[in-house]
Design a protein around this motif. Sequence first.
Motif, mmCIF file in Angstrom:
data_model
loop_
_atom_site.group_PDB
_atom_site.id
_atom_site.type_symbol
_atom_site.label_atom_id
_atom_site.label_comp_id
_atom_site.label_asym_id
_atom_site.label_seq_id
_atom_site.Cartn_x
_atom_site.Cartn_y
_atom_site.Cartn_z
ATOM 1 N N LYS A 1 -4.587 12.225 3.515
ATOM 2 C CA LYS A 1 -3.135 12.328 3.298
ATOM 3 C C LYS A 1 -2.333 11.565 4.335
ATOM 4 N N ASN A 2 -2.939 11.281 5.500
ATOM 5 C CA ASN A 2 -2.178 10.689 6.598
ATOM 6 C C ASN A 2 -2.802 9.417 7.179
ATOM 7 N N SER A 3 -4.123 9.317 7.177
ATOM 8 C CA SER A 3 -4.780 8.202 7.849
ATOM 9 C C SER A 3 -4.556 6.849 7.173
ATOM 10 N N PRO A 4 -4.622 6.731 5.848
ATOM 11 C CA PRO A 4 -4.473 5.410 5.245
ATOM 12 C C PRO A 4 -3.083 4.814 5.485
ATOM 13 N N PRO A 5 -2.990 3.562 5.926
ATOM 14 C CA PRO A 5 -1.675 2.957 6.160
ATOM 15 C C PRO A 5 -0.888 2.696 4.876
ATOM 16 N N ASN A 6 -1.551 2.733 3.730
ATOM 17 C CA ASN A 6 -0.847 2.447 2.475
ATOM 18 C C ASN A 6 -0.436 3.695 1.713
ATOM 19 N N VAL A 7 -0.547 4.869 2.337
ATOM 20 C CA VAL A 7 -0.185 6.109 1.653
ATOM 21 C C VAL A 7 1.293 6.427 1.877
ATOM 22 N N GLN A 8 1.922 6.960 0.848
ATOM 23 C CA GLN A 8 3.308 7.394 0.969
ATOM 24 C C GLN A 8 3.523 8.606 0.060
ATOM 25 N N PRO A 9 4.457 9.505 0.434
ATOM 26 C CA PRO A 9 4.747 10.668 -0.418
ATOM 27 C C PRO A 9 5.256 10.218 -1.786
ATOM 28 N N MET B 1 -0.229 -2.665 -7.120
ATOM 29 C CA MET B 1 -1.087 -1.755 -7.863
ATOM 30 C C MET B 1 -1.239 -0.498 -7.017
ATOM 31 N N TRP B 2 -1.403 0.652 -7.653
ATOM 32 C CA TRP B 2 -1.484 1.881 -6.876
ATOM 33 C C TRP B 2 -2.327 2.936 -7.589
ATOM 34 N N ASN B 3 -2.872 3.832 -6.780
ATOM 35 C CA ASN B 3 -3.518 5.019 -7.330
ATOM 36 C C ASN B 3 -2.903 6.250 -6.679
ATOM 37 N N GLY B 4 -3.013 7.355 -7.353
ATOM 38 C CA GLY B 4 -2.369 8.571 -6.861
ATOM 39 C C GLY B 4 -3.336 9.555 -6.250
ATOM 40 N N GLY B 5 -2.766 10.512 -5.522
ATOM 41 C CA GLY B 5 -3.534 11.611 -4.954
ATOM 42 C C GLY B 5 -2.722 12.890 -5.057
ATOM 43 N N ALA C 1 -4.230 19.954 -3.772
ATOM 44 C CA ALA C 1 -4.391 21.105 -4.668
ATOM 45 C C ALA C 1 -3.624 22.329 -4.183
ATOM 46 N N ARG C 2 -3.530 22.532 -2.882
ATOM 47 C CA ARG C 2 -2.914 23.745 -2.344
ATOM 48 C C ARG C 2 -1.403 23.775 -2.530
ATOM 49 N N THR C 3 -0.754 22.589 -2.447
ATOM 50 C CA THR C 3 0.719 22.542 -2.464
ATOM 51 C C THR C 3 1.303 21.824 -3.675
ATOM 52 N N GLY C 4 0.471 21.078 -4.393
ATOM 53 C CA GLY C 4 0.989 20.284 -5.516
ATOM 54 C C GLY C 4 1.668 18.999 -5.081
ATOM 55 N N LYS C 5 1.586 18.675 -3.786
ATOM 56 C CA LYS C 5 2.217 17.427 -3.316
ATOM 57 C C LYS C 5 1.464 16.214 -3.861
ATOM 58 N N LYS C 6 2.250 15.187 -4.178
ATOM 59 C CA LYS C 6 1.692 13.954 -4.728
ATOM 60 C C LYS C 6 1.768 12.838 -3.682
ATOM 61 N N PHE C 7 0.770 11.967 -3.716
ATOM 62 C CA PHE C 7 0.734 10.830 -2.797
ATOM 63 C C PHE C 7 0.429 9.556 -3.594
ATOM 64 N N LYS C 8 0.875 8.450 -3.028
ATOM 65 C CA LYS C 8 0.724 7.165 -3.694
ATOM 66 C C LYS C 8 0.104 6.181 -2.710
ATOM 67 N N TYR C 9 -0.984 5.517 -3.125
ATOM 68 C CA TYR C 9 -1.679 4.542 -2.286
ATOM 69 C C TYR C 9 -1.421 3.153 -2.865
ATOM 70 N N ILE C 10 -0.729 2.319 -2.104
ATOM 71 C CA ILE C 10 -0.232 1.038 -2.614
ATOM 72 C C ILE C 10 -1.127 -0.111 -2.153
ATOM 73 N N PHE C 11 -1.452 -1.003 -3.099
ATOM 74 C CA PHE C 11 -2.284 -2.175 -2.827
ATOM 75 C C PHE C 11 -1.582 -3.428 -3.349
ATOM 76 N N PRO C 12 -1.758 -4.555 -2.672
ATOM 77 C CA PRO C 12 -1.295 -5.815 -3.269
ATOM 78 C C PRO C 12 -2.118 -6.088 -4.524
ATOM 79 N N ARG C 13 -1.563 -6.835 -5.455
ATOM 80 C CA ARG C 13 -2.272 -7.102 -6.704
ATOM 81 C C ARG C 13 -3.611 -7.789 -6.421
ATOM 82 N N PHE C 14 -4.604 -7.447 -7.196
ATOM 83 C CA PHE C 14 -5.939 -8.005 -6.980
ATOM 84 C C PHE C 14 -6.631 -8.212 -8.324
ATOM 85 N N THR C 15 -7.681 -9.015 -8.291
ATOM 86 C CA THR C 15 -8.530 -9.255 -9.448
ATOM 87 C C THR C 15 -9.938 -8.769 -9.110
#
Length: 467
Positions: A440-448, A380-384, A387-401
């Motif tokens: 943008k950098n600190s979370p271990p589950n973030v990726q471009p 499961m993931w949420n995005g980020g 605003a300044r550059t339009g870059k997108k990021f993805k935060y990935i999580f194992p499936r959860f309930t």
Amino acid sequence: MCLWRRRKLRCFLFLLIASILSLIFQIWLIHNNAQFQGGSSFQGMMSKWLNTGNKDAQENLKLFMKHASQANLPLFLMDPSVLEAVRNVSRGSVDERRAPHHCRYLCSSQGVITLGLLGDSDVKLKPDLLQSLHDDGFQYVITEGHDPRLASVASMAAGKVPHHMLFRRHSFLIHIVVLYERPGKFLWHAAVEAEKTQKWMSLVENRELQFGEYEGAYDKMEIIPTKLDGVKLNIPKIPSAFLQQIPHARFLECNYGQARKFHTAYGSDQTAEGVEFVGKAKSLLSQGRAVLDRIGVRFWMSSGTCLGWFRQCGIIPHSKDVDFGIWIKDYKDTLIPAFQAAGLSLKHRFGKVEDSFELSFQSGDVKLDIFFFYEEDDIMWNGGTQARTGKKFKYIFPRFTLCWTEFLDMKVRVPCETLAYVQANYGANWYEPVKQWDWKNSPPNVQPNGQWPEEKWSEVIQLFDVR
């Protein structure tokens, strides 16, 4: 004379075989033709037919309720199978000509009836009640545990209150679930630690109980008196509302022992600024919950708000915001207008519903960030969006309930698999407080995750003046 008898016997056998074949054909016809099933499965219909003469549930429950009534126990029916039968009859989906009146409801219990006991008052069963039940053939076992109303108190283990009760007569079981009202104005029940109670296991005999595998949380409900199969009982006024809660009722208690160790190790921010923020954050969480409950959108505490609950059973004073998670499939177009009508200003709107959607609302100097989660294969993931550059990021999580918890005297949701969720977002050192955090950098589950085309920026990067 003998010839006449042989012919009579052959005729009798012929009629018997014809009757059996006719019955088989009727059963086949009902099984294969939906219009004859009346909204119920064939197996369920046959089960009711076979249970026509089964008065065991009826008689045992009537006897038990006679004793309970004399002791003024505030019991009510919370058995899913029986309440489902009540709901079906109220909807007119049970054919009263087919369902015997004398055991229309209770026979669906399959030998186990579940009752709720409201534990707002003294719920200790008096010795004379237990003795009278025993004299009438009931075996019983009562499990005890901590008082949930004192969950945050250090000495919570000292006080024991009843959690579950089991009464057995012959092969019939009555399971009583004790429900306590929590400070958050909801009802809570404990889990059954059956492996610690040999007598409990011997009475259950591997039969499935509907409640007790996990702690549970339910909205308060109005209880009304009724009579089912000749037995006087109390039931929820709206059975369907209670039944809908059962599959999603699992509750997680905050680890107050862990929280005390955290505050001992790292202290507690009692500065005027920190205390003021906690008060504002609590108010905003309550306001956001009220809005989403009103429009019927599920949410859970995410990111730093979830970490604060899991690690220290409170708001992180230096976090400066409140974080919600929402499934993108639950998003409604009425969400933004509902928040604005409640006095929360839209601060930004990033992404689009199909990809990396994110909203932020402002209340004074505290903001509420809402992250929308997408399901993809085993993650499961949420995005980020920057605003300044339009870059997108993805935060990935194992499936959860999702589970319920009590936080700041509120009933709210958190991921059931909280440790995995927190570790994904904050890493193995989640327990240590960090005041400098780069989203943008600190979370271990973030990726471009690519970049929004510049011509789309006016649509996917919307900033609003909230002064």
